[in-house]
Design an enzyme around this catalytic site. Structure first.
Site, short mmCIF file in Angstrom:
data_model
loop_
_atom_site.label_atom_id
_atom_site.label_comp_id
_atom_site.label_asym_id
_atom_site.label_seq_id
_atom_site.Cartn_x
_atom_site.Cartn_y
_atom_site.Cartn_z
N ASP A 26 0.86 -1.18 0.00
CA ASP A 26 0.00 0.00 0.00
C ASP A 26 0.90 1.23 0.00
OD1 ASP A 26 -3.04 0.79 0.51
OD2 ASP A 26 -1.77 2.19 1.62
N ASN A 74 -1.98 12.84 -3.60
CA ASN A 74 -3.04 13.26 -4.52
C ASN A 74 -3.44 14.70 -4.28
OD1 ASN A 74 -3.86 11.56 -6.57
ND2 ASN A 74 -5.15 10.29 -5.27
N HIS A 98 -4.81 14.49 -9.21
CA HIS A 98 -5.04 13.10 -9.63
C HIS A 98 -4.05 12.67 -10.71
CE1 HIS A 98 -8.57 12.39 -7.23
NE2 HIS A 98 -9.11 13.52 -7.65
N ASP A 116 -1.91 9.32 -10.46
CA ASP A 116 -1.85 8.29 -11.51
C ASP A 116 -0.41 8.04 -11.94
OD1 ASP A 116 -4.56 8.15 -11.38
OD2 ASP A 116 -4.94 9.27 -13.23
N GLU A 122 -4.65 2.41 -4.29
CA GLU A 122 -3.20 2.42 -4.23
C GLU A 122 -2.64 1.13 -3.64
OE1 GLU A 122 -4.65 4.52 -0.45
OE2 GLU A 122 -5.27 4.25 -2.52
#
Length: 488
Positions: free
Chosen positions: A365, A373, A378, A382, A408
């Site tokens: 994780d 973020n 975003h 990504d 994630e």
């Protein structure tokens, strides 16, 4: 005088055999007994035996030694060599096996290389003509040279295949970037790219091919439905426009009649004439109102049909995107998605149980991903996900499996790994990620992850194994993040 008699004459005691007992020769009588026994044999061996007996009787030990050496060289050496050497039948069997391997199996594999295929066939023919005892060195040299050439060309073929795969992957990457984020085709492109990056075997390629074929079939049905709905929308729009044209025509006709009524009213001479004209105007007005009402209702119905058709198109396109997402790879990162992991795990588990090797599972994780973020948007998030997958793949072994499990969170399957080996591999990945920060829009982004590792126990199902690794991952978070916790 015999050998025994000469021994007695020389003062040596000659042992006697007790009455009724079998005669046991002493050391001095072994050679004469052997010689006289050999003399009873037929042929050349009998001749050698008689010469040896004559020499021993005459105490001519030099002649006896020559006869024994001749017997050893001519008979015993060849006999011992024959015991160690394979039989002619075995040699012929080995020859035929080698001929089939070279002339059939290898020649068929070398069809793309005609010169080597011809040499393989010719070598098989020469092997067939070879017989046991013939010189093997020329054939052995040709076999070695053929193996060398096959190795050289195999390396070249592997390089060419690698280049072709890289070119194909580059083409798919460019296609992926050209597609819109919501395109249903993105999932299929990502699935193929994920397959190419994982050194797939024939089983994996066949499974992907079947899956894409099914997707193509389903998408074809939906595309056909979308096209039919759009055709219906075009027909309804045409009817809508025709209705507007008809309404305009009726309105123009009413204007013409109204102008005629106005001219007639201006020329009227009596009240009766004016009354008739007024009634005509009212009749035309009522007809126009009725026509307008009907046109309005038709237009309302056409508008409702168009809106319903648009909704149907949106629904079909949404289903089309959903089917594209059913591909086994994550469109964003190219790693397996949850569905791909669920399809692969049973096959991997079956192989692990059949061959008896351990299966390690890790849950990863990203640390402080929500903060990342919020800071970089975003697009930055990504990019971080793609970066993590890229770094992890560089150091995963060919049999390891990486899947994006959601958000994630990632899952890594590590076949043939003990708990210590799996934990060490993930710690190596953490160091590699720390050494390669993400560059996004001119800014360096430090990306870290916490991981929990577990090895499957006998009879343990997938969900329980993932839960154990997941709990270990949360312990790593609690212990300060950017850590690996292994749980027994």
């Amino acid at each position: 005088m015999s050998f025994r008699e000469r021994g007695a004459a020389g003062g040596q005691a000659v042992p006697r055999t007790a009455p009724g007992a079998a005669a046991v020769p002493d050391a001095g009588s072994v050679l004469p007994v052997f010689a006289h026994g050999m003399a009873t044999l037929p042929g050349e061996l009998g001749d050698l035996g008689r010469r040896l007996a004559s020499a021993t009787d005459a105490a001519d030990w030099a002649t006896a030694a020559r006869v024994l050496r001749q017997f050893l060289d001519k008979y015993l050496r060849d006999f011992a060599a024959a015991l160690d050497a394979p039989s002619a039948v075995e040699a012929e069997q080995l020859r035929d096996l080698l001929r089939q391997a070279v002339g059939v199996a290898l020649a068929s594999l070398l069809r793309p290389l005609p010169s080597l295929a011809d040499e393989s066939t010719a070598l098989a023919a020469d092997l067939r003509r070879w017989s046991p005892g013939a010189d093997l060195s020329p054939l052995a040299a040709r076999v070695r040279e053929l193996c060398h050439q096959v190795g050289v060309h195999a390396g070249e073929a592997a390089e060419q295949q690698e280049l072709l795969l890289e070119l194909f992957d580059l083409l798919l990457e460019n296609l992926f970037e050209l597609l819109e984020d919501g395109s249903w085709l993105r999932g299929q492109v990502a699935a193929v790219r994920g397959l190419l990056s994982g050194r797939p075997d024939a089983q994996a390629m066949e499974a992907t091919r079947q899956g894409l074929r099914e997707l193509a079939y389903q998408q074809g049905l939906l595309r056909k439905g979308i096209d039919q709905t759009k055709d219906a929308m075009r027909v309804m729009m045409a009817s809508f426009v025709e209705g507007l044209d008809g309404m305009a025509a009726h309105t123009g006709e009413f204007q013409d009649r109204l102008q005629a009524h106005m001219a007639a009213i201006s020329e009227a001479r009596t009240i009766a004439d004016l009354g008739h004209r007024l009634e005509d105007v009212l009749d035309d007005t009522r007809r126009l109102q009725a026509q307008a009402l009907r046109s309005h209702e038709q237009l309302q119905a056409a508008r409702a049909d168009v809106e319903a058709a648009e909704a149907r198109v949106r629904e079909l396109e949404s289903r089309l995107r959903d089917i594209g997402e059913l591909a086994s790879s994550d469109p964003l990162t190219g790693a397996l998605n949850r569905r791909g992991l669920e399809e692969l795990y049973p096959r991997l588990l079956d192989q692990a149980e059949r061959e008896g090797w351990p299966l390690a599972v890790a849950v990863l994780d990203l640390d402080e991903f929500r903060k990342l973020n919020g800071t970089h948007g975003h697009a930055g998030g990504d990019a971080a996900l793609r970066h993590v997958v890229e770094v992890l793949r560089e150091r995963l072994r060919k049999d390891d499996v990486l899947a994006r499990f959601g958000g994630e969170e990632f899952v890594v399957l590590m076949p043939r790994s003990t708990l210590e080996q799996a934990a060490a591999l993930l710690q190596l990945q953490q160091r590699a990620l720390a050494a390669r920060p993400l560059l996004h829009e001119g800014r360096r982004i430090e990306v870290r992850f916490s991981a929990g590792v577990a090895v499957r126990q006998l009879g343990e199902d997938r969900d329980h194994l993932l839960n154990r690794a997941d709990r270990a991952m949360y312990r790593a978070k609690q212990d300060g993040r950017n850590r690996v916790v292994a749980v027994h």
